[in-house]
Design a protein around this motif. Structure first.
Motif, PDB file in Angstrom:
ATOM      1  N   GLU A 299      17.017 -80.867 -11.544  1.00 33.15           N
ATOM      2  CA  GLU A 299      17.418 -82.008 -10.723  1.00 33.15           C
ATOM      3  C   GLU A 299      16.344 -82.346  -9.688  1.00 33.15           C
ATOM      4  O   GLU A 299      15.988 -83.512  -9.494  1.00 33.15           O
ATOM      5  CB  GLU A 299      18.751 -81.738 -10.024  1.00 33.15           C
ATOM      6  CG  GLU A 299      19.944 -81.598 -10.956  1.00 33.15           C
ATOM      7  CD  GLU A 299      20.058 -80.200 -11.558  1.00 33.15           C
ATOM      8  OE1 GLU A 299      20.884 -80.032 -12.478  1.00 33.15           O
ATOM      9  OE2 GLU A 299      19.340 -79.287 -11.104  1.00 33.15           O
TER      10      GLU A 299
ATOM     11  N   THR B 247      17.454 -88.386  -5.481  1.00 35.75           N
ATOM     12  CA  THR B 247      18.620 -88.629  -6.326  1.00 35.75           C
ATOM     13  C   THR B 247      18.179 -88.513  -7.779  1.00 35.75           C
ATOM     14  O   THR B 247      16.982 -88.521  -8.090  1.00 35.75           O
ATOM     15  CB  THR B 247      19.209 -90.025  -6.085  1.00 35.75           C
ATOM     16  OG1 THR B 247      18.177 -91.007  -6.256  1.00 35.75           O
ATOM     17  CG2 THR B 247      19.791 -90.145  -4.687  1.00 35.75           C
ATOM     18  N   LEU B 248      19.139 -88.413  -8.678  1.00 34.86           N
ATOM     19  CA  LEU B 248      18.801 -88.243 -10.087  1.00 34.86           C
ATOM     20  C   LEU B 248      18.182 -89.498 -10.690  1.00 34.86           C
ATOM     21  O   LEU B 248      17.449 -89.409 -11.678  1.00 34.86           O
ATOM     22  CB  LEU B 248      20.045 -87.832 -10.875  1.00 34.86           C
ATOM     23  CG  LEU B 248      20.548 -86.410 -10.594  1.00 34.86           C
ATOM     24  CD1 LEU B 248      21.762 -86.100 -11.440  1.00 34.86           C
ATOM     25  CD2 LEU B 248      19.445 -85.386 -10.839  1.00 34.86           C
TER      26      LEU B 248
ATOM     27  N   GLU C   1      28.951 -87.760  -3.638  1.00 39.65           N
ATOM     28  CA  GLU C   1      28.457 -86.900  -4.713  1.00 39.65           C
ATOM     29  C   GLU C   1      27.024 -87.244  -5.083  1.00 39.65           C
ATOM     30  O   GLU C   1      26.182 -86.366  -5.284  1.00 39.65           O
ATOM     31  CB  GLU C   1      29.355 -87.015  -5.941  1.00 39.65           C
ATOM     32  CG  GLU C   1      28.921 -86.096  -7.077  1.00 39.65           C
ATOM     33  CD  GLU C   1      29.788 -86.210  -8.310  1.00 39.65           C
ATOM     34  OE1 GLU C   1      29.476 -85.548  -9.312  1.00 39.65           O
ATOM     35  OE2 GLU C   1      30.773 -86.983  -8.275  1.00 39.65           O
ATOM     36  N   ASN C   2      26.727 -88.525  -5.173  1.00 38.31           N
ATOM     37  CA  ASN C   2      25.369 -88.945  -5.486  1.00 38.31           C
ATOM     38  C   ASN C   2      24.407 -88.552  -4.366  1.00 38.31           C
ATOM     39  O   ASN C   2      23.265 -88.142  -4.624  1.00 38.31           O
ATOM     40  CB  ASN C   2      25.327 -90.457  -5.701  1.00 38.31           C
ATOM     41  CG  ASN C   2      23.953 -90.952  -6.107  1.00 38.31           C
ATOM     42  OD1 ASN C   2      23.320 -90.391  -6.994  1.00 38.31           O
ATOM     43  ND2 ASN C   2      23.490 -92.013  -5.457  1.00 38.31           N
TER      44      ASN C   2
ATOM     45  N   THR D 226      24.565 -85.985  -2.369  1.00 34.21           N
ATOM     46  CA  THR D 226      24.389 -84.537  -2.202  1.00 34.21           C
ATOM     47  C   THR D 226      24.021 -83.799  -3.482  1.00 34.21           C
ATOM     48  O   THR D 226      23.666 -82.620  -3.427  1.00 34.21           O
ATOM     49  CB  THR D 226      25.678 -83.912  -1.647  1.00 34.21           C
ATOM     50  OG1 THR D 226      26.764 -84.138  -2.572  1.00 34.21           O
ATOM     51  CG2 THR D 226      26.039 -84.508  -0.288  1.00 34.21           C
ATOM     52  N   ARG D 227      24.091 -84.449  -4.636  1.00 37.13           N
ATOM     53  CA  ARG D 227      24.003 -83.726  -5.912  1.00 37.13           C
ATOM     54  C   ARG D 227      22.702 -82.946  -6.080  1.00 37.13           C
ATOM     55  O   ARG D 227      22.705 -81.767  -6.462  1.00 37.13           O
ATOM     56  CB  ARG D 227      24.177 -84.689  -7.083  1.00 37.13           C
ATOM     57  CG  ARG D 227      24.196 -83.981  -8.450  1.00 37.13           C
ATOM     58  CD  ARG D 227      24.286 -84.973  -9.597  1.00 37.13           C
ATOM     59  NE  ARG D 227      25.553 -85.692  -9.564  1.00 37.13           N
ATOM     60  CZ  ARG D 227      25.655 -87.011  -9.454  1.00 37.13           C
ATOM     61  NH1 ARG D 227      24.554 -87.751  -9.331  1.00 37.13           N
ATOM     62  NH2 ARG D 227      26.825 -87.595  -9.457  1.00 37.13           N
ATOM     63  N   VAL D 228      21.557 -83.571  -5.816  1.00 44.58           N
ATOM     64  CA  VAL D 228      20.274 -82.907  -6.075  1.00 44.58           C
ATOM     65  C   VAL D 228      20.167 -81.606  -5.287  1.00 44.58           C
ATOM     66  O   VAL D 228      19.786 -80.555  -5.825  1.00 44.58           O
ATOM     67  CB  VAL D 228      19.096 -83.850  -5.745  1.00 44.58           C
ATOM     68  CG1 VAL D 228      17.778 -83.062  -5.655  1.00 44.58           C
ATOM     69  CG2 VAL D 228      18.985 -84.934  -6.794  1.00 44.58           C
TER      70      VAL D 228
ATOM     71  N   THR E   8      22.673 -79.839  -3.674  1.00 41.71           N
ATOM     72  CA  THR E   8      23.702 -78.828  -3.943  1.00 41.71           C
ATOM     73  C   THR E   8      23.330 -78.037  -5.188  1.00 41.71           C
ATOM     74  O   THR E   8      23.457 -76.801  -5.213  1.00 41.71           O
ATOM     75  CB  THR E   8      25.095 -79.454  -4.098  1.00 41.71           C
ATOM     76  OG1 THR E   8      25.053 -80.497  -5.079  1.00 41.71           O
ATOM     77  CG2 THR E   8      25.606 -80.004  -2.790  1.00 41.71           C
ATOM     78  N   MET E   9      22.854 -78.720  -6.224  1.00 41.05           N
ATOM     79  CA  MET E   9      22.415 -78.018  -7.424  1.00 41.05           C
ATOM     80  C   MET E   9      21.197 -77.143  -7.143  1.00 41.05           C
ATOM     81  O   MET E   9      21.132 -75.985  -7.562  1.00 41.05           O
ATOM     82  CB  MET E   9      22.101 -79.027  -8.530  1.00 41.05           C
ATOM     83  CG  MET E   9      23.294 -79.852  -8.996  1.00 41.05           C
ATOM     84  SD  MET E   9      24.632 -78.818  -9.656  1.00 41.05           S
ATOM     85  CE  MET E   9      23.836 -78.141 -11.115  1.00 41.05           C
TER      86      MET E   9
END
Length: 431
Positions: free
Chosen positions: A214, A287-288, A360-361, A363-365, A367-368
């Motif tokens: 990510e 972000t992804l 979610e978008n 924090t996603r990068v 958190t993973m």
């Protein structure tokens, strides 16, 4: 309590360390080393603990745990942020228990002793006519802010280099205007490893390509060091293209008044490094899809393509600032083999969740990435704890900042013990 025999053994290990090699196992695993780290590093240096949006309004308060010390941080009516030991001056009760709250005055729930926002004792019933309230105010803790970042120092005399760091770093991060941001999300993660392994892991990206799918979408590996002699023609062309993009971006950002070039002073008591790097793809955010996570940009930004500004501070923080949001990280030892990593995502104070950003978008990068790093730190600590472990060599290209951190750590331990540290290069000595 560190006994001198422990300190002597630790200094001996630091002096014996071969430059460019990892530390001896007990420096990561022993209770004695942990206690020394807490005493000489975390109780005597400027440590990052939060952001001004944690306590944005008068009466807002938060607590931070540093080893056995609890510190309360409060915003006053004058908008000044102050820090005090979270201990009542009567019989030592803890004043505030929760991580955050809002208070009028600070009231001890045990016997009602009441303190003002500047720490003075306002009320103490039944203490007699000769009792002097002025002698029983809260014990202050050094606190400084740097463009929205909060640092504290528990020592009686804090290191005197904070102003130099602030002078160097503020122009880089001030345009992101954290004082007019808010904490969109805060997340605590416990890593099963020593705090130094957490910091070492952060100071290199040797592991990134194979472990952070990510993170490596927006971030380019060449921004974090590589071995040019091992690149094939295709990757050499890729590096050249990246450098061209960086040069163009630096010129554009400079024209916007945004400092970007690498700046570091990692050997100082309050060591630091910052640099703005090009982001891949759309170039807007972590972000992804590499596009902005928040439609309302920070500060007065109107252009989202400002790359990612990275900031490290010794001993315990790293941060990323984009046009649309910022991410701050605090590392705090909980024991020889347990470390707290506290991550906060900040957006513009007027941004509305579900309208301007999707949490979610946003924090996603990270958190993973944090979970992946926690697994790596646990793997490293479990291996170092085995009898077969011996110090291993760092890559001179991709782990030079790990070596810088180890040199800083050894120098600060030595200085705390009133000693000097000259590393012995055993490979040279053997010749």
């Amino acid at each position: 309590m560190i006994v001198m025999t422990d300190a002597h053994a630790i200094m001996d290990m630091l002096r014996r360390r071969t430059p460019g090699y990892s530390l001896d196992a007990p420096l990561y695993t022993s209770a004695a080393a942990h206690d020394l780290d807490m005493d000489l590093i975390f109780h005597r240096h400027w440590i990052f603990v939060g952001v001004t949006p944690d306590v944005p309004e008068p009466g807002d308060v938060m607590t931070v745990e540093v080893g056995q010390s609890s510190v309360l941080i409060i915003c006053g009516e004058d908008q000044e942020i102050r820090a005090f030991h979270n201990v009542c001056r009567h019989r030592g009760a803890r004043l505030l228990s929760g991580p955050k709250g809002t208070v009028g005055n600070i009231v001890c729930s045990y016997h009602g002793w009441t303190y003002g926002e500047t720490g003075e004792l306002l009320f103490a019933e039944h203490m007699g006519p000769d009792f002097d309230r002025s002698c029983h105010g809260l014990k202050p803790v050094h606190l400084r802010t740097l463009a929205g970042l909060i640092f504290i120092c528990l020592a009686d005399d804090a290191p005197d280099d904070f102003d130099r760091m602030a002078q160097d770093i503020a122009p880089y991060i001030a345009p992101h205007d954290l004082t007019n941001a808010k904490v969109a999300h805060s997340w605590d993660l416990i890593e099963d490893g020593n705090w130094k392994l957490t910091m070492e892991n952060n100071r290199e990206c040797y592991h990134c390509a194979g472990n952070h799918p990510e993170l490596t979408v927006p971030l380019q590996e060449y921004g974090f060091g590589f071995s040019p002699d091992e690149l094939d023609d295709y990757r050499k062309a890729d590096v050249a293209k990246y450098q061209d993009e960086l040069d163009v971006a630096y010129a554009r950002w400079a024209a916007m008044g945004l400092p970007s070039e690498e700046l570091e002073n990692l050997a100082a008591p309050t060591g630091y490094r910052t640099q703005r790097l090009v982001l891949m793809g759309a170039g807007e955010s972590h972000t992804l899809d590499t596009r902005r996570a928040c439609n309302k940009l920070l500060g007065s930004f109107t252009d989202a393509r400002l790359g990612g500004l990275s900031l490290w501070t010794h001993p315990n923080s790293w941060h990323h600032f984009m046009a649309d949001h910022a991410v701050t990280f605090m590392c705090m030892p909980l024991g020889p083999d347990r470390t707290l990593v506290r991550t906060k995502w900040l957006v513009h104070k007027d941004a509305v969740e579900g309208v301007d950003y999707d949490l979610e978008n946003l924090t996603r990068v990270w958190t993973m990435t944090n979970r992946q790093d926690a697994d790596l730190v646990a793997l490293a600590h479990s291996g170092i704890a085995q009898p077969a472990y011996e110090a291993g060599p760092y890559s001179q290209f991709t782990e030079s900042f790990v070596e810088s951190f180890c040199q800083w750590y050894g120098a600060r331990i030595a200085a705390g013990l009133g000693q000097s540290l000259t590393l012995v290069d055993e490979t040279v000595a053997a010749e």
